[in-house]
Design an enzyme around this catalytic site. Structure first.
Site, PDB file in Angstrom:
ATOM      1  N   HIS A  72      -6.951  -3.285   4.165  1.00 52.41           N
ATOM      2  CA  HIS A  72      -7.486  -2.236   4.398  1.00 52.41           C
ATOM      3  C   HIS A  72      -8.334  -1.773   5.608  1.00 52.41           C
ATOM      4  CE1 HIS A  72      -8.878  -3.065  -0.201  1.00 52.41           C
ATOM      5  NE2 HIS A  72      -8.758  -4.303   0.232  1.00 52.41           N
ATOM      6  N   ARG A  94       0.945  -1.357  -0.182  1.00 48.33           N
ATOM      7  CA  ARG A  94      -0.101  -0.058   0.122  1.00 48.33           C
ATOM      8  C   ARG A  94       0.797   1.169  -0.142  1.00 48.33           C
ATOM      9  NH1 ARG A  94      -3.928  -2.998  -1.932  1.00 48.33           N
ATOM     10  NH2 ARG A  94      -5.157  -4.136  -0.377  1.00 48.33           N
ATOM     11  N   HIS A 149      -2.727 -12.317 -13.199  1.00 48.56           N
ATOM     12  CA  HIS A 149      -3.886 -12.041 -12.084  1.00 48.56           C
ATOM     13  C   HIS A 149      -4.652 -12.660 -12.926  1.00 48.56           C
ATOM     14  CE1 HIS A 149      -7.098  -9.893  -9.866  1.00 48.56           C
ATOM     15  NE2 HIS A 149      -7.964 -10.373 -10.708  1.00 48.56           N
ATOM     16  N   ASP A 192      -1.533 -12.836  -0.077  1.00 44.05           N
ATOM     17  CA  ASP A 192      -2.216 -12.022  -1.281  1.00 44.05           C
ATOM     18  C   ASP A 192      -2.708 -11.078   0.167  1.00 44.05           C
ATOM     19  OD1 ASP A 192      -3.722 -10.911  -2.803  1.00 44.05           O
ATOM     20  OD2 ASP A 192      -5.367 -11.974  -3.309  1.00 44.05           O
ATOM     21  N   HIS A 224      -3.270 -16.064  -6.723  1.00 45.37           N
ATOM     22  CA  HIS A 224      -4.174 -16.772  -6.059  1.00 45.37           C
ATOM     23  C   HIS A 224      -4.970 -17.676  -6.797  1.00 45.37           C
ATOM     24  CE1 HIS A 224      -5.547 -13.136  -8.170  1.00 45.37           C
ATOM     25  NE2 HIS A 224      -4.705 -12.339  -7.780  1.00 45.37           N
TER      26      HIS A 224
END
Lengths: 437, 307
Positions: A322, A78, A192, A318, A245
């Site tokens: 948040h 982030r 992805h 992963d 993932h």
């Protein structure tokens, strides 16, 4: 759950002796009780320790696993951009507390990590971190899927792979260009895989349950199709493809076939995909809202089988921290992803080792040795002469997941309130204790 | 009298006893609504917030009418969109309203699960007035009240629900509630307007209108949500009408005593020809009348009012 203490990395070397631990080293298939001596940041002896070795710190590891430091191939740090969700400091602290001595930082920062300067910024910011940070460069400028990012310059600045992170590259010709250009620098491409035309606004797996819960569904075939497309292009271009993932049986089946055909593909899954299914979302549990979404029991079983037979090479967190407000309110508007660095090892021990699917050796291979091979970095070994990157784990300790004790700023754990088995006691980075519980 | 449930979030987990209690109470309030003085003092002093995040005419007015008939104080909060477009989190909005001392919240929202979420952030009693494609329990209750009123029972009756099942919270609530009440439910739609996985829905599913309606006691039409036709779920209104619209001819395929229902709003000339919508077998306006009585019953039973 005890939070433990993080020590920033200062290259202040002490002689450390780890005694009587169960030494598990997938790089040499060694699994035996013994001791490890560390001096000047390196492993200087394994098994029997020379009589003249004098330790400034001795750790009694009786009953504990002593393993090479773990490497997480899929972490969203982030920073820069969303320091309210995670910073490089908090994220690397969480990594150290989770037993990781290395993490691959996904490029979906703000701004996107798509140039040498941005790669250098992450390297600079993580110099004293309690964990090695391997930045991944965005495969396309701003992750927009339209123009190639400068792979060569990013590689020279410290990037270890290129990635399409958080969302797929939709244009097939662009994927081909990415793979061909990645081959130019021998960089792996982390994909992805999701057909976004099919997944649409899906808030969970498409099924009869999504229908009853009244949520738009993202069908498993949206993942299967894009995995198939990426594998076909990897076969055609000869690029090194790493699929992030993986959550579906269909994807697993295709990866298995691709490997049998000798295509250079590796793949990872995350603990929530072998622990939970869509049923575990009932009650609209936003911390289990993920992308790809939790699937069905047949998928969960296929993921476990694929970890056992090696079709899935790696377990990665992963890690997607948040804020609380991003994970509450209207379920379909909640952000996808879970904070995972501090639960990945324990969730894997709980679901895979305790239930007899993987031996401790094979688990550590998927969390340490193989990820190091895929990223082509040192680590994943306890052999004499290598950097002393080590985790010491109590494999029997049962602990409740209390997210307020996380080092990560992301409290959004899919495992919040659950009991997990296996706790990291020490993390040693380049011969220095960086985490002690 | 009190219910096993504390909130009405959906009919999925509501027992037969609770549904029966609500329908019985609704019958009682229907009588009250036929009196000269239609207001009773049962919820005097209680404040009910109508928390509507999605456009609604019928349901909001029906709830407000029910609240006024029970002497409760209604407070209307209407906005469109989500907390994201509003710029305040849902939790903050509801907690601010709760801080003004309220007793019950009637919520309509475009996102499934919002009523459940509200139970986690307030102590008020929550009544779901429709959430996403999830549930619309008072609609299903008023539908069952109307059927029972006309046909005298629910158990064993055959119900065909025809139309856009995929996007319909009404179909879902009716499927749960009617199954619980021992009714035989068939969902009928073109494959693109059915959920992808129907095998475990626990109700019959068919794409053939004839199979659904020929021996049904009740035929309930749902409108195809024309505003959602962004992905080409059916080719044209004309083709939809040809296969799934009820006109005079199709009505002749139904039993003579079958009821015709519709939760509204009707797309006249699409799923229902005007002549059918307005015929003597149509109970569509009874549904609206019963909506007030049903919502009075729900507010009364969950609001702990004295009769």
């Amino acid at each position: 759950m005890k939070k433990g203490t993080i020590f920033s990395y200062t290259a202040d070397f002490k002689n450390i002796l780890i005694e009587n631990g169960r030494i598990i080293d997938p790089s040499t298939n060694r699994d035996e009780t013994g001791s490890i001596a560390i001096a000047d940041g390196k492993i200087v002896a394994v098994g029997t320790i020379p009589a003249d070795f004098s330790a400034e710190r001795t750790i009694d590891a009786k009953g504990n696993w002593v393993v090479p430091g773990l490497l997480d191939l899929n972490v969203h740090l982030r920073e820069p951009g969303r320091e309210d969700k995670e910073t490089i400091d908090s994220g690397t602290a969480a990594a150290a507390a989770g037993g990781f001595t290395g993490i691959a930082a996904m490029p979906d920062t703000d701004p996107v990590t798509d140039s040498q300067a941005k790669i250098r910024y992450i390297c600079y910011r993580s110099e004293k971190s309690p964990c090695r940070v391997y930045p991944l460069g965005a495969a396309t400028v701003r992750l927009a899927g339209e123009e190639l990012a400068p792979f060569g310059e990013m590689l020279e600045a410290g990037a270890h792979a290129v990635a399409g992170s958080g969302k797929p590259v939709t244009h097939t010709a662009m994927i081909k260009n990415i793979m061909n250009y990645a081959r130019n620098f021998d960089l792996p491409y982390f994909a992805h895989c999701e057909d976004t035309m099919l997944s649409g606004k899906g808030a969970m797996n498409e099924s009869s349950l999504s229908s009853w819960m009244g949520l738009p569904g993202s069908p498993s075939v949206a993942e299967d199709i894009d995995v198939a497309r990426n594998i076909a292009l990897a076969a055609y271009t000869g690029a090194k493809l790493h699929i992030t993932h993986v959550s579906t049986k269909g994807a697993v089946d295709q990866i298995r076939l691709a490997k049998q055909q000798g295509i250079a593909v590796t793949a990872e899954t995350a603990p929530h995909y072998f622990t939970y299914t869509e049923e575990d979302l009932q009650g609209y549990i936003a911390n289990r809202k993920l992308n790809p979404p939790l699937r069905q029991e047949a998928d969960r079983q296929a993921i476990i089988e694929a970890l056992v037979d090696g079709t899935l090479d790696v377990i990665a967190s992963d890690h997607s921290p948040h804020t609380i407000e991003d994970k509450s309110g209207e379920f379909d508007h909640c952000r996808n992803g879970a904070s995972g660095l501090e639960t990945t090892l324990a969730a894997s021990i709980t679901a895979l080792v305790k239930l007899g699917h993987l031996s401790p050796m094979e688990l550590i291979r998927r969390l340490s040795t193989t990820p190091c091979d895929i990223l082509a970095v040192n680590g994943g070994t306890l052999s004499v002469g290598s950097s002393a990157d080590i985790a010491i784990i109590d494999p029997e300790k049962v602990w409740p997941v209390d997210t307020m004790q996380f080092h990560s700023k992301g409290r959004n754990s899919a495992f919040a309130g659950e009991s997990l088995t296996g706790e990291v006691l020490f993390t040693i980075l380049n011969g220095q204790i960086v985490f002690e519980r | 009298m009190s219910l096993q449930i504390k909130h009405l979030l959906g009919l999925k987990d509501v027992s037969r006893e609770d549904i029966t209690a609500i329908l019985d109470s609704a019958d009682h309030f229907a009588e009250v609504l036929n009196r000269d003085i239609k207001t009773v003092p049962t919820l005097r002093g209680k404040t009910v917030v109508n928390f509507f995040y999605e456009n609604s005419t019928r349901t909001r007015i029906s709830f407000e009418m029910a609240e006024k008939r029970l002497s409760a104080s209604p407070l209307n909060f209407s906005t469109s969109g989500s907390s994201v477009s509003k710029g305040e989190t849902l939790r903050d909005t509801i907690q601010n309203i709760e801080a003004m001392k309220i007793d019950m919240v009637v919520v309509r929202h475009g996102s499934a699960g919002v009523p459940k979420f509200l139970t986690e952030c307030t102590d008020a009693t929550i009544i779901n007035a429709g959430d996403g494609y999830h549930e619309h329990p008072t609609q299903a209750l008023l539908d069952m009240m109307t059927i029972r009123q006309r046909l005298g029972k629910l158990e064993g009756l055959k119900v065909a629900i025809v139309g856009d099942i995929l996007h319909s919270r009404v179909a879902r609530s009716n499927a749960w509630g009617m199954k619980t009440m021992g009714m035989d439910v068939t969902l009928c739609a073109p494959t693109t307007l059915l959920p992808q996985h129907t095998e475990s829905l626990g109700v019959k599913v068919t794409t053939k209108l004839n199979d659904a309606i020929s021996d049904a006691d009740v035929v309930m039409l749902l409108r195809p949500q024309l505003e959602r036709q962004t992905h080409g779920l059916f080719p044209s209104v004309r083709e939809y009408r040809t296969y799934y619209g009820i006109d005079r001819d199709k009505m002749n395929l139904m039993r003579d005593d079958a009821l015709i229902m519709h939760p509204g709003p009707i797309n006249r000339g699409v799923e229902l020809e005007s002549e059918v919508a307005d015929c003597e077998r149509s109970v569509i306006l009874d549904q609206v009348t019963n909506g007030v009585a049903t919502r009075m019953a729900v507010l009364y039973l969950l609001g702990g009012g004295e009769q």
